[in-house]
Scaffold this motif. Structure first.
Motif, short mmCIF file in Angstrom:
data_model
loop_
_atom_site.label_atom_id
_atom_site.label_comp_id
_atom_site.label_asym_id
_atom_site.label_seq_id
_atom_site.Cartn_x
_atom_site.Cartn_y
_atom_site.Cartn_z
N ASP A 155 4.52 35.20 0.72
CA ASP A 155 3.83 36.27 1.27
C ASP A 155 4.13 37.48 0.32
O ASP A 155 4.20 38.49 0.79
N SER A 156 3.90 37.22 -0.86
CA SER A 156 4.51 38.43 -1.82
C SER A 156 2.96 38.96 -1.97
O SER A 156 2.13 38.55 -1.84
N ASP A 157 2.96 40.35 -2.58
CA ASP A 157 2.03 41.20 -2.72
C ASP A 157 0.87 40.58 -3.66
O ASP A 157 -0.36 40.54 -3.33
N ALA A 158 1.64 40.05 -4.56
CA ALA A 158 0.63 39.49 -5.71
C ALA A 158 -0.09 38.19 -5.26
O ALA A 158 -1.42 38.11 -5.41
N THR A 159 0.53 37.63 -4.34
CA THR A 159 -0.30 36.15 -3.81
C THR A 159 -1.44 36.59 -2.79
O THR A 159 -2.38 36.31 -2.82
N ARG A 188 2.10 35.48 5.42
CA ARG A 188 1.41 34.04 4.65
C ARG A 188 0.08 33.76 5.18
O ARG A 188 -0.47 32.73 4.54
N HIS A 189 -0.49 34.86 5.58
CA HIS A 189 -2.15 34.25 6.07
C HIS A 189 -2.88 35.34 5.42
O HIS A 189 -2.66 36.61 5.27
N VAL A 190 -4.16 34.98 4.92
CA VAL A 190 -5.23 35.78 4.67
C VAL A 190 -6.28 35.44 5.30
O VAL A 190 -6.74 34.32 5.54
N TYR A 191 -6.98 36.34 6.14
CA TYR A 191 -8.17 36.16 6.97
C TYR A 191 -9.41 36.60 6.16
O TYR A 191 -9.50 37.70 5.83
#
Length: 176
Positions: free
Chosen positions: A80-84, A148-151
């Motif tokens: 869940d890093s900002d870069a990821t 850890r999710h991107v929507y």
């Protein structure tokens, strides 16, 4: 890979032309942590994607109605890093725009949390030609990273949709 997923959605737009009725229903996706109103019973799909060389799975729920496909895609990130999170958001934003040959313009928007409050996200509307038949499509989307999710909540339409249909979908999209 994102193009394949969006290609399937674009095909769904063509098929959606046969069923213009909106039959809204609230769908809670406990596995991916969101709730949203779909205009018809959604189907489920999953596709592999690679972001900066890292393989990930994109889960997709989508429904067709009124000359449009309404979809929520969810990427499970390795951390869940900002870069990821930023890399995944950039990947989705660029992919949506690329699929209609448009610039990946987006502006900030607040995405509601089911428990109250909001989290920052991006909103975009891009139009252009898509698919083998080079038909005009408009993509309305909201993108957000949460843990850890991107929507990616998106509507892909082949003609203008009433504002109340756009509002119904996007205002109901909440994370938990």
């Amino acid at each position: 890979m994102l193009g394949t997923a969006l290609g399937a959605l674009a095909l769904g737009v063509a098929l959606g032309a046969c069923s213009p009725t909106f039959d809204w229903r609230t769908v809670m996706n406990n596995d991916n942590g969101y709730t949203v109103d779909f205009p018809a019973k959604p189907g489920n799909d999953q596709r592999p994607v690679q972001i900066n060389g890292t393989p990930m799975q994109m889960a997709m729920q989508s429904a067709e109605a009124g000359h449009a496909v309404f979809a929520v895609g969810t990427l499970m990130l390795p951390d869940d890093s900002d870069a990821t999170q930023r890399a995944a958001l950039d990947f989705l934003r660029a992919g949506l725009a690329r699929n209609v040959g448009a610039a990946p313009d987006a502006h900030p928007v607040q995405i509601p949390l089911a428990a109250g409050g909001k989290t920052p996200g991006l909103e975009m509307k891009v139009s252009g030609v898509a698919g083998a038949k080079h038909e005009t499509r408009t993509v309305y989307a909201r993108l957000v990273a949460h843990g850890r999710h991107v929507y990616q909540a998106a509507i892909i339409a082949d003609q203008a949709l009433p504002q109340d249909q756009l509002d119904q979908f996007f205002s109901s999209f909440q994370l938990y």
